[in-house]
Scaffold this active site. Structure first.
Site: not given
Length: 917
Positions: A539, A603, A657
């Protein structure tokens, strides 16, 4: 020739006249389809009453749970004994059930009489007689040396609380034994059997004859889920959803319900359809006011009904020229076998004449035609009533399954059905007319009630054996309180090893400093870019933060796919793909020229030297891009931006994350100092005192530590609780021997653990009829999202079956229950393990602050926590139990990896500006 035609015409006219005469006289016994549909609706309402806890005590149709939860699946085997009590004769059977690649049942049986002194005596005499007959049978067959499981077919209404226990509600048919009603019938049977020291049997099942019929037919046809008896008495049973049975605990699966439909109408609901003859039959019976539906249908009463009608017609001068013989006045002189004989297709009229003459009558041709038609109306009405009630049951089954069209089999038995020449054809025809949306097969039961008791016992034995094996397999996933305390203590040790300079390198819980040294204070503002890489999607976000009284965060984002060939290609290809996605987003938003501060949510475990430098320790979650491990991911991103040479960005922070999750919740709740992810992967971060972090210079303030706890146990410290299924999943993964704790707790692996267990259960013949399908062999087919769906409390087993069928797994209702149980065991353990790990961290926070009692918030994100119906609840309970001095609030994060990255970037900018000033 003319004379022959004239005679034929005369006979046809004579027959028509007699039929019309009888039709007028028995007008109320002829039932139209509209009346039958109305009866069907009334019976459906009675079924609902019988199943409801509050209405059950006053319901006429008792809808008794039988505790028979499964029909035969064909794998039953062994030798069984069965007793069959309920008709004119008592029977003892030895039944051998063998699989041997094909289903096979061999039976030996012996009939014993049931004299009046037994059927109208006392309970002790009855059960002593039953035990004596069994002992005699075993002696005759020379089988007294062996122990047998035994099933008892007891064809009277009983309230059961277990499969092997039942309290008699009332005697029916012609039985009237004293001292048995309202008591358990199995106890006196066992007591009587104990008197025979050489008889060794284990009474495992009490079965109604109707249930026995369904089970017998179910062995031959697994679509059979209804049993019907139309003989001396009448009754039906069917498989009902547990969720609809208020009288029994539990919602899972199905249970056979013994409707005891013979009592339909005992509350007056059929009074408008009962005739004067029905009332007379009832008054002359041994149980007036009871079993009113049965008295209009069953073989015990049809002959007497015909006699009463003939007597009345003779009195009115409509038959036998008004002559009435002594036999015609005598109760039970016409039996149902006579009715069947009179209705035979060719010899019926001759039979009628002979039977009437035996009754001392001299019938004319007209009398014989009229009497035959009386028999037809009485037996046809019986078939009609049966068809209406059966149609109600089939409709209920169809609605339970939420099907437009039902395909089902009805197992059927009883002397009336078997010996009456027209009865089956009439019944089938009317049922199919009343329920055109049900494809019904009628299967005649062979030795139904006796063989059925053996089948119920065989199924009970199979289920006990299966249950034991399933429990043994799932027991390895059960964690005791001691196990969880040990996990908590080991996690605490590993946290300390990760923080200490001398043990950090070898620690499995890496305790990586993030260089995030503060949480949001509400003064953050500006526009920020955020990148989010951590799964199969990537994203790019534009985040606008406003401060002050109207503080807010607004986000705009676009999602891009990361193809497998990129995930597992070269590092250069991966980062070029990322930059291409960023370029597309900047173009899309019209901000390609702006040099915005950027936070990169990455992450994967990174060793950071500062907030904008992070060297990848190792790939997880299916990524395998080459030439990345050990490299600084921020430098790799900057190099890819340079190669593209279209735009420039200010990369302020590389973020995990989990840290993003903590920061997002920290923006709303200043008490949030822990971040927890339970999704594709599993991880925790928390704010640690700088003085405890030996691998970073400085002792003042706090820094967020990314624990990377997925690697907990990689040194073997939790091997005692790892199962063979965990080891199989680990060996088949991209990183064998690594991230062992994550492989027991995260969404990426739970479905695969379930698949391994299902394969093992199928190999043992406990699932899917022992057939391992191609889809079950396929790695990754059982995604963790299916655990969430299958374990949903709102989801009926039929929907669970549909999920399994979508996966190519052809499951029975029993299979669905077992699969649901397996999913529950795997997800419960995952939640408990995470809870024990979190307890170690909140306890550490409490001790860091030297507090007796700690109040703290944990920011949480991840699909497993958010979507699984039980995970979060079990996790909370475990934390509470393992850390009783900590009051922990769980706060759901709103987009930790996107919003969180922007907030970390904003906080870093704020702290940098403060430092400069």
């Amino acid at each position: 020739m003319f004379a022959v035609h004239l005679l034929a015409f005369y006979f046809t006219k004579l027959k028509e006249d007699q039929i019309k005469k009888v039709d007028r006289f028995l007008y109320h016994m002829r039932l139209s389809d509209d009346v039958l549909l109305d009866v069907m609706t009334r019976f459906q309402a009675e079924m609902v009453k019988g199943l409801e806890r509050d209405a059950h005590p006053t319901a006429a149709v008792k809808m008794l749970p039988t505790f028979v939860r499964s029909i035969p699946d064909g794998s039953e085997q062994g030798d069984f004994l069965a007793l069959d009590l309920g008709g004119s004769k008592f029977r003892v059977l030895k039944v051998k059930v063998s699989e041997d690649g094909k289903q096979n049942v061999q039976m030996e049986s012996q009939f014993y009489p049931t004299p009046k002194e037994i059927t109208h005596g006392n309970g002790t005499e009855l059960f002593d007689y039953v035990a004596d007959c069994l002992a005699d049978f075993m002696e005759t067959k020379n089988i007294k040396h062996k122990k047998f499981p035994l099933g008892f077919t007891f064809s009277f209404p009983c309230i059961q609380t277990k499969l092997e226990e039942g309290v008699l509600i009332s005697w029916t048919k012609y039985f009237k034994v004293r001292g048995v009603q309202d008591t358990d019938v199995i106890s006196p049977l066992r007591h009587a059997l104990r008197k025979h020291k050489d008889v060794d049997v284990d009474v495992l099942a009490l079965v109604n004859d109707t249930v026995g019929t369904m089970m017998t037919c179910g062995y031959d046809d697994q679509r059979c889920e209804v049993g019907v008896i139309i003989g001396t008495g009448t009754n039906a049973c069917y498989m009902e959803e547990m969720s609809n049975i208020d009288l029994v605990e539990g919602d899972e699966g199905r249970m056979c319900i013994n409707t005891e439909w013979g009592a339909f109408g005992d509350d007056g609901s059929l009074d408008d359809l009962r005739t004067e003859f029905d009332r007379e039959i009832d008054l002359g019976s041994i149980n007036p006011g009871k079993q009113l539906f049965e008295k209009m249908i069953s073989g015990l009463y049809l002959g007497e009904l015909v006699r009463l009608i003939l007597l009345k017609m003779a009195k009115k001068g409509l038959l036998f020229n008004g002559e009435i013989s002594t036999a015609l006045r005598t109760k039970d002189k016409i039996e149902t076998k006579h009715v069947a004989a009179m209705e035979k297709h060719k010899e019926g009229l001759q039979n009628t004449k002979e039977i009437l003459m035996e009754l001392g009558l001299t019938p004319s041709e007209e009398d014989c035609i009229a009497v035959q038609h009386v028999c037809t109306i009485v037996s046809f009405r019986s078939a009609n009533f049966c068809a209406a009630a059966l149609a109600a049951i089939l409709t209920r089954l169809r609605e339970n399954k939420k099907l437009i069209r039902l395909r089902s089999t009805v197992g059927i038995d009883g002397t009336l059905y078997k010996t009456h020449p027209q009865y089956p054809k009439r019944l089938h025809k009317v049922v199919r007319r009343l329920v055109p949306n049900c494809d019904v097969r009628f299967l005649l039961s062979e030795s139904g009630s006796g063989k059925g008791a053996a089948m119920v016992t065989a199924v009970a034995c199979r289920l006990v054996s299966q249950r034991k094996q399933i429990d043994e397999i799932l027991a390895s996933f059960e964690l005791s309180k001691e196990n969880l305390i040990e996990v908590k203590n080991k996690m605490r040790e590993e946290l300390e090893y990760g923080l200490k300079k001398e043990t950090h390198v070898t620690a499995t819980v890496k305790m990586l400093p993030t260089y995030v040294c503060g949480t949001p204070d509400g003064t953050e503002k500006g526009k920020f870019l955020a990148l989010d890489l951590g799964g199969t999607n990537f994203r790019v976000l534009l985040v606008k933060i406003r401060s002050g009284r109207r503080k807010s965060v607004r986000m705009y984002n676009k999602i891009f796919a990361i193809p497998l060939e990129i995930m597992q290609g070269t590092g250069e290809e991966l980062f070029d793909h990322i930059v291409q996605c960023i370029a597309d987003f900047l173009e899309y938003m019209g901000i390609k020229g702006a040099r915005l501060p950027l936070g990169f949510t990455f992450s994967f475990p990174c060793r950071q030297a500062s907030i904008d430098k992070g060297a990848l320790v190792e790939w997880t979650k299916g990524f395998k891009a080459t030439d990345c491990e050990g490299e600084d991911v921020v430098d790799m991103l900057r190099e890819a931006i340079k190669r593209r040479n279209e735009f420039d960005l200010d990369i302020v922070a590389v973020v995990n994350d989990t840290v993003g999750t903590m920061m997002t919740c920290g923006y709303e709740d200043p008490n949030c100092e822990i971040g927890f992810i339970a999704g594709t992967g599993s991880n925790v971060c928390y704010m640690e005192e700088m003085k405890n972090i030996e691998i970073v210079e400085g002792t003042e303030g706090k820094m967020c530590i990314n624990t990377e706890w997925g690697g907990f146990g990689d040194n073997g410290c939790i091997d005692s609780i790892r199962t063979k299924y965990d080891k199989e999943v680990d060996e088949g993964s991209l990183n064998p021997g690594k991230q062992r704790y994550e492989k027991m707790t995260s969404g990426m692996y739970l479905g695969e653990i379930v698949r391994q267990i299902l394969i093992d259960l199928t190999k043992h013949g406990l699932l899917f009829r022992g057939q391992i399908s191609e889809s079950l062999r396929t790695r990754g087919i059982f995604e963790t999202k299916f655990l969430s769906h299958i374990e949903s409390d709102r989801l009926a087993l039929l929907q669970v079956r549909r999920i399994l069928q979508q996966l190519g797994l052809d499951s029975t209702c029993d299979d669905s229950i077992i699969v649901k149980e397996v999913c529950g065991a795997v997800s419960k353990r995952a939640a408990q393990l995470c809870g024990a790990g979190l307890a170690a961290i909140v306890e550490k926070k409490r001790e860091n602050r030297n507090l007796e009692h700690l109040k703290i918030t944990v920011g949480v994100d991840g699909t497993l926590f958010k979507l699984h119906p039980h995970f979060s609840g079990i996790l909370r309970e475990t934390v509470k139990e393992m850390a009783p001095q900590c009051d922990v609030t769980f706060m759901l994060s709103e987009d930790g990896s996107g919003k969180g990255a922007a907030l970390i970037t904003a906080v870093a900018k704020r702290l940098h500006n403060v430092g400069e000033n």
